[in-house]
Design a protein around this motif. Sequence first.
Motif, PDB file in Angstrom:
ATOM      1  N   ASP A   1     115.388 -45.122  61.102  1.00  0.00           N
ATOM      2  CA  ASP A   1     114.974 -43.893  61.783  1.00  0.00           C
ATOM      3  C   ASP A   1     113.713 -44.207  62.592  1.00  0.00           C
ATOM      4  O   ASP A   1     112.681 -44.567  62.019  1.00  0.00           O
TER       5      ASP A   1
ATOM      6  N   SER B   1     115.290 -43.469  56.356  1.00  0.00           N
ATOM      7  CA  SER B   1     115.147 -42.203  57.081  1.00  0.00           C
ATOM      8  C   SER B   1     114.471 -41.152  56.224  1.00  0.00           C
ATOM      9  O   SER B   1     114.707 -41.070  55.016  1.00  0.00           O
TER      10      SER B   1
ATOM     11  N   GLU C   1     117.854 -37.596  65.299  1.00  0.00           N
ATOM     12  CA  GLU C   1     118.188 -38.717  64.428  1.00  0.00           C
ATOM     13  C   GLU C   1     119.700 -38.852  64.257  1.00  0.00           C
ATOM     14  O   GLU C   1     120.298 -38.252  63.365  1.00  0.00           O
TER      15      GLU C   1
ATOM     16  N   SER D   1     112.026 -42.151  64.669  1.00  0.00           N
ATOM     17  CA  SER D   1     111.245 -40.986  65.081  1.00  0.00           C
ATOM     18  C   SER D   1     109.794 -41.133  64.619  1.00  0.00           C
ATOM     19  O   SER D   1     109.481 -41.907  63.710  1.00  0.00           O
TER      20      SER D   1
END
Length: 263
Positions: free
Chosen positions: A15, A147, A92, A17
């Motif tokens: 992930d 994540s 995501e 982000s």
Amino acid sequence: YGEEIRETDILFIVDWSGSMDQEIQAVKIALNRFATHFAAEQPLQWGLIVGPKEAPRGDDELLVLVSDIAPFDQFLAAFAALGNQGMDTGSEMLLDAVYLAVRNISAAANIDIANTAWWRNTGSVPAKENFGINWRPTSERIVIIFSDEEEQSYLRDLNDPEGPIRPVTKAVVEDAVRAGVNLKVYAFSSGGGFGNRSDHWEDLVLAGNGTLFSLTSNAVSMYNDLMSIIDEACLPREEQMGQHMSYGPYNLVNYDMNYKMCF
């Protein structure tokens, strides 16, 4: 058991982000600790997918195949070269990442990817039709997901690209993973281990016969958990399990860094 480590391909799906910045740094520190031991370990090969990553130009958020299956030093260099760029994202699409990664080794991956479209300014590099992993033909395969979000898909039916039709559902990906050849799936989730309040990724990990770990910014904890996955890669094949694992619940499998063998 005196066995050399088996041929194993390890794919990281990360992930990318902004909320994952500290956890990604912990993963990088743990991997750098691996470097002196695994850079020359040819049976182990590594790959990396990240998403969502900002596109170099424009507003799109991309799922990116950073490194196909490769020796550890190449994988680590590709990971390090990412720095912390392109993390101002929030779409995501990691459920899509898992499906695209395993579809060529699964007997239950039947979605026509050409008949799907990326949703809401998302995309992939390479294009979704060409997005896949070149798993070695005889390898064991391990997918490790990192994540702090729940499972999400950003692929939609091409006939309704802005609508609710989502071909890549949790159930679809779980079936694909369950039917994967020589495949195990692990996840590091903010929900932690099985049975905690947040069950993100739990069902997928269960389908993949893996383990759910707690996502943390503690590099030592991350290293130890990743090493436990490497330990599992050292385990004897199924036909040997009855003989070697009949000593109760104790984990007798470890990797000797000097001799590069399991014991």
